[in-house]
Motif scaffolding. Structure first.
Motif, PDB file in Angstrom:
ATOM      1  N   ARG A 133       9.476   2.326   4.415  1.00  0.00           N
ATOM      2  CA  ARG A 133       9.195   3.477   3.545  1.00  0.00           C
ATOM      3  C   ARG A 133       9.646   3.189   2.115  1.00  0.00           C
ATOM      4  O   ARG A 133       8.887   3.401   1.150  1.00  0.00           O
ATOM      5  N   SER A 136       7.532   0.226   0.533  1.00  0.00           N
ATOM      6  CA  SER A 136       6.182   0.629   0.156  1.00  0.00           C
ATOM      7  C   SER A 136       6.192   1.328  -1.203  1.00  0.00           C
ATOM      8  O   SER A 136       5.395   1.005  -2.098  1.00  0.00           O
ATOM      9  N   PRO A 247       5.574   3.210   7.199  1.00  0.00           N
ATOM     10  CA  PRO A 247       6.074   3.775   5.937  1.00  0.00           C
ATOM     11  C   PRO A 247       5.723   5.248   5.806  1.00  0.00           C
ATOM     12  O   PRO A 247       4.680   5.606   5.276  1.00  0.00           O
ATOM     13  N   GLY A 276       2.341   5.330   3.272  1.00  0.00           N
ATOM     14  CA  GLY A 276       2.002   4.266   2.339  1.00  0.00           C
ATOM     15  C   GLY A 276       1.696   2.954   3.016  1.00  0.00           C
ATOM     16  O   GLY A 276       2.169   2.675   4.121  1.00  0.00           O
ATOM     17  N   GLU A 277       0.893   2.144   2.367  1.00  0.00           N
ATOM     18  CA  GLU A 277       0.703   0.777   2.823  1.00  0.00           C
ATOM     19  C   GLU A 277       1.981  -0.006   2.575  1.00  0.00           C
ATOM     20  O   GLU A 277       2.644   0.195   1.544  1.00  0.00           O
ATOM     21  N   PRO A 278       2.369  -0.894   3.491  1.00  0.00           N
ATOM     22  CA  PRO A 278       3.622  -1.634   3.333  1.00  0.00           C
ATOM     23  C   PRO A 278       3.743  -2.366   2.002  1.00  0.00           C
ATOM     24  O   PRO A 278       4.831  -2.453   1.427  1.00  0.00           O
ATOM     25  N   GLU A 279       2.624  -2.874   1.487  1.00  0.00           N
ATOM     26  CA  GLU A 279       2.667  -3.612   0.226  1.00  0.00           C
ATOM     27  C   GLU A 279       2.554  -2.704  -0.994  1.00  0.00           C
ATOM     28  O   GLU A 279       2.528  -3.192  -2.131  1.00  0.00           O
ATOM     29  N   GLY A 280       2.470  -1.395  -0.766  1.00  0.00           N
ATOM     30  CA  GLY A 280       2.457  -0.454  -1.880  1.00  0.00           C
ATOM     31  C   GLY A 280       1.129  -0.294  -2.575  1.00  0.00           C
ATOM     32  O   GLY A 280       1.041   0.385  -3.611  1.00  0.00           O
ATOM     33  N   ILE A 283      -0.572   4.660  -1.752  1.00  0.00           N
ATOM     34  CA  ILE A 283       0.416   5.659  -1.343  1.00  0.00           C
ATOM     35  C   ILE A 283      -0.296   7.006  -1.270  1.00  0.00           C
ATOM     36  O   ILE A 283      -0.826   7.491  -2.275  1.00  0.00           O
TER      37      ILE A 283
END
Length: 318
Positions: A133, A136, A247, A276-280, A283
């Motif tokens: 979390r 992300s 996340p 959110g996607e783990p790589e940010g 969101i």
């Protein structure tokens, strides 16, 4: 006089939290005429034993409570003090949250080696966090940062800040406040940058659902505002079937103010949820208000599902 056996993890934070709760319950007991004494029993959980793997890879929610809940169900202990963010959204049959005490600071915070805030960290700074979390949201805000896992209790993570080349680490502010270490905090992260974990800053006092004697005491310790706002967050998490492996963040507050949709005098809860996607890269966030925490948590989750949250979560779970 009945002795209440209180189960606790062995970490310094867990024992400190448990000690604070016992002190509060002793005060209430004396004032209200309850005949209780308290005894702490330390319990090692799976999450305490596995320190070399990120939480998202070893099972997430329940890692720090399962053994304690088993001790409750077998009557080895009578109650347990949990960090609410560690608790699964559904409790085992026969167990109940007897009290949710007043929440402390729910924000994430940054502790840096040289006093730099999140915005002041140098390009490419190495930052420690094992939370998907947090990672992300931090990647969305500062994609240049190098985020690496850092596990362990608060004290060991603070040591790793000095010994493992991190420019900074991210922790929950609540734990540092409860330990009396708030002077270590460099800066607090606002919720629009790092939305907290579900239940962050709150405690859950778990006991057997049929222990009416103990429940009578715990009801006097319950903070209604915290109970309802955390219930909204936990409902949101439950609908999304989330845990530490994905996340997800949520934070609810009392939204006292004018709102034509609700009768005057009603307590209005404002809930913000995120996936959110783990790589940010993406969101998703949604904020709604309501008076029913369960309906509100469901509504925010459904809004995010409509925006594509389930696809993100499915990809993360693999």
């Amino acid at each position: 006089m009945r002795t209440i056996v209180v189960g606790s993890r062995q970490s310094a934070l867990a024992l400190t939290q448990t000690g604070h709760v016992i002190d509060d319950l002793k005060t209430i007991s004396a004032r209200e005429g309850f005949q209780f004494d308290f005894e702490v029993r330390k319990i090692v959980t799976k999450g305490d034993r596995i320190l070399d793997v990120t939480l998202s890879k070893v099972g997430g929610k329940g890692l720090f409570v399962k053994e304690i809940e088993q001790a409750l169900l077998s009557s080895e202990i009578d109650m347990a003090v949990h960090s609410m963010k560690d608790m699964p959204s559904e409790l085992p049959e026969g167990l109940i949250n007897g009290a949710v005490p007043r929440r402390v600071d729910a924000r994430d915070c940054l502790i840096s080696r040289n006093g730099a805030s999140l915005d002041e960290l140098p390009q490419g700074a190495k930052v420690g966090t094992s939370s998907l979390r947090r990672a992300s949201q931090l990647r969305a805000y500062r994609p240049d940062l190098v985020l690496e896992p850092v596990r362990g209790n608060i004290d060991s993570r603070l040591r790793k800040l000095e010994t493992e080349g991190f420019e900074a680490i991210i922790l929950a502010a609540a734990g540092l406040h409860r330990m009396g270490w708030q002077d270590r905090i460099t800066s607090y992260l606002p919720a629009d940058i790092s939305l907290p974990a579900v239940g962050q800053g709150a405690l859950g006092i778990e006991c057997r659902a049929d222990d009416e004697e103990l429940l009578a005491l715990l009801r006097l310790y319950n903070d209604r505002a915290t109970e309802l706002t955390v219930a909204a967050e936990r409902r949101f998490l439950s609908v999304l079937n989330g845990g530490c492996q994905v996340p997800i963040g949520a934070f609810a507050v009392w939204a006292q103010g004018e709102d034509s949709h609700f009768p005057s005098g009603e307590n209005i809860i404002q809930l913000t949820g995120m996936v959110g996607e783990p790589e940010g890269g993406l969101i998703l966030k949604e904020t709604l208000t309501g008076t029913d925490p369960i309906a509100l948590g469901s509504a925010v989750a459904e809004r995010l599902i409509a925006k594509g949250a389930e696809q993100i979560l499915a990809q993360v779970r693999g």
